[in-house]
Design an enzyme around this catalytic site. Sequence first.
Site, mmCIF file in Angstrom:
data_model
loop_
_atom_site.group_PDB
_atom_site.id
_atom_site.type_symbol
_atom_site.label_atom_id
_atom_site.label_comp_id
_atom_site.label_asym_id
_atom_site.label_seq_id
_atom_site.Cartn_x
_atom_site.Cartn_y
_atom_site.Cartn_z
ATOM 1 C CB CYS A 118 40.337 35.091 37.512
ATOM 2 S SG CYS A 118 40.410 34.182 39.122
ATOM 3 C CB CYS A 123 35.481 33.623 44.549
ATOM 4 S SG CYS A 123 35.713 32.903 44.276
#
Length: 278
Positions: A77, A196
């Site tokens: 992440c 992302c």
Amino acid sequence: MEIDATQGPIGVFDSGYGGLTVFREIKDALPEYDYLYLGDNARTPYGTRSQETVYDFTLQGVEYLFSKGCSLIILACNTASATALRTIQQSDLHRWGEDKRVLGVIRPTTERLSELTRSGHLGLFATEATVQSRSYIIEGANYAPEVTIHQQACPMWVPIIENDEQESQAADYFTAKYVNALLKQHQDIDAVLLACTHYPILAEKIRSHLPKEIDLISQGTLVAESLVDYLSRHQWMQDRCSQEGRMTFLTTDSPTDFDTKATKFFNGSVKSEHVTLL
Ligand code: DGL
């Protein structure tokens, strides 16, 4: 899952589903290892939260994965890597002993920056928290000072992806909006990085709004290649990672929802279990 005192799975942590786009590349590159994927779906998105909150949540995830026998954890992440990884590495890791490691997705990507752009102007789409942290710019300066990174926050993309609205008018509207805002920053941008882990799900839509001479780059393979390299250089860590090809998926929200949506991110069927982090 059975806990072995000396060996355990490789932990993979994400705020929810996004990390699965990285995990699928890791699993392809290193199919022989055991993996424990943890998605904090109950508290996603992380990208619009404060640094302190993302740090608290990420630390809880890391603690949980270590308690299940992992020695190596990948924060799949960007938001967690950008806002929590450094503090965890510097201030928290020692509490679990000397043989534990937490790695993120930003360094494996910034190490390869100079390969990604010919013009030296790289565009980057990320969450608000990742953009605010300036982590890519700071780390990028170490590995490729000749590359200028132009950042664009895309706060509407994670909700669009999580709600399966990639083909909607809203997706077109916000994709055009963010692409135009990024390209306005510099005329020489010749490559754009999806920083992302959710965004690869929207890649087709983003591609359709980008001029075709601009490359669109997902980071999953960069992270997987970096992990292959890390394990080949650290035999002691290889020895702590069990290798029976097993995958376990954990979510802090509904396993039924996770299994349904995760298929899209993982390119394969997923059967998860519920856990609580505190
Ligand atoms: N997938 C996460 C990332 O790579 C962000 C999603 C979220 O906002 O929770 O930054």
